[in-house]
Design a protein around this motif. Sequence first.
Motif, PDB file in Angstrom:
ATOM      1  N   THR A  24       3.463   1.698  12.342  1.00 19.48           N
ATOM      2  CA  THR A  24       3.373   1.944  10.909  1.00 19.48           C
ATOM      3  C   THR A  24       2.522   0.872  10.238  1.00 19.48           C
ATOM      4  O   THR A  24       1.657   1.185   9.407  1.00 19.48           O
ATOM      5  N   ASP A  28      -1.023   1.632   8.479  1.00 17.62           N
ATOM      6  CA  ASP A  28      -1.258   1.293   7.072  1.00 17.62           C
ATOM      7  C   ASP A  28      -2.437   0.352   6.921  1.00 17.62           C
ATOM      8  O   ASP A  28      -3.246   0.487   5.995  1.00 17.62           O
ATOM      9  N   GLN A  31      -5.659   2.308   7.492  1.00 18.56           N
ATOM     10  CA  GLN A  31      -5.899   3.144   6.305  1.00 18.56           C
ATOM     11  C   GLN A  31      -6.559   2.305   5.207  1.00 18.56           C
ATOM     12  O   GLN A  31      -7.538   2.712   4.595  1.00 18.56           O
TER      13      GLN A  31
END
Length: 165
Positions: A24, A28, A31
């Motif tokens: 995760t 993130d 991104q």
Amino acid sequence: MYSKLVVCGYVWLRHVATLEGKRTIVSDYLQWYILDRHSSVIDRFKDGLSALNFLTALQQYPTLLAPGLSHSQKKLTALELERLFKPDLSPSGSNRRLREGQTLGYWADYLLDCEEGQAAVCVEDVFMFATGLTLLPPSGLELVPKIEFLDDSLFPMANGNVRTH
């Protein structure tokens, strides 16, 4: 690394014990790194495309506009190259026209040999010799290559004066 994670929204760093938690955080961060940090540049690009409603047309007809806007490594085929060149033929029924027809048959056979690897060169090499270009541009050619039959030459000749759109 801590400062980069803070920038992408992870103010409180805590111990991550699971693989899913690590994925995760990495997702993130990627991104943010790939998209979010460039959002102002992307927005300006979209604003530029919106001029003259180009962005709207691109969103409505992506499959129609994509071939002209993107690079393709699609190999040129013998048939495509044969269709690309327009022969400058003599009047129908003349002896010269019969010889030109026979020569066009040899031309098609030669291009097939090039495509199948039975010649010393490939189809792209023939295209490069004739046009000076390594690939067919997505927008096509401004001047259509043509085949002219010369009585005074036994060898092919190229005029690389071909412009693209």
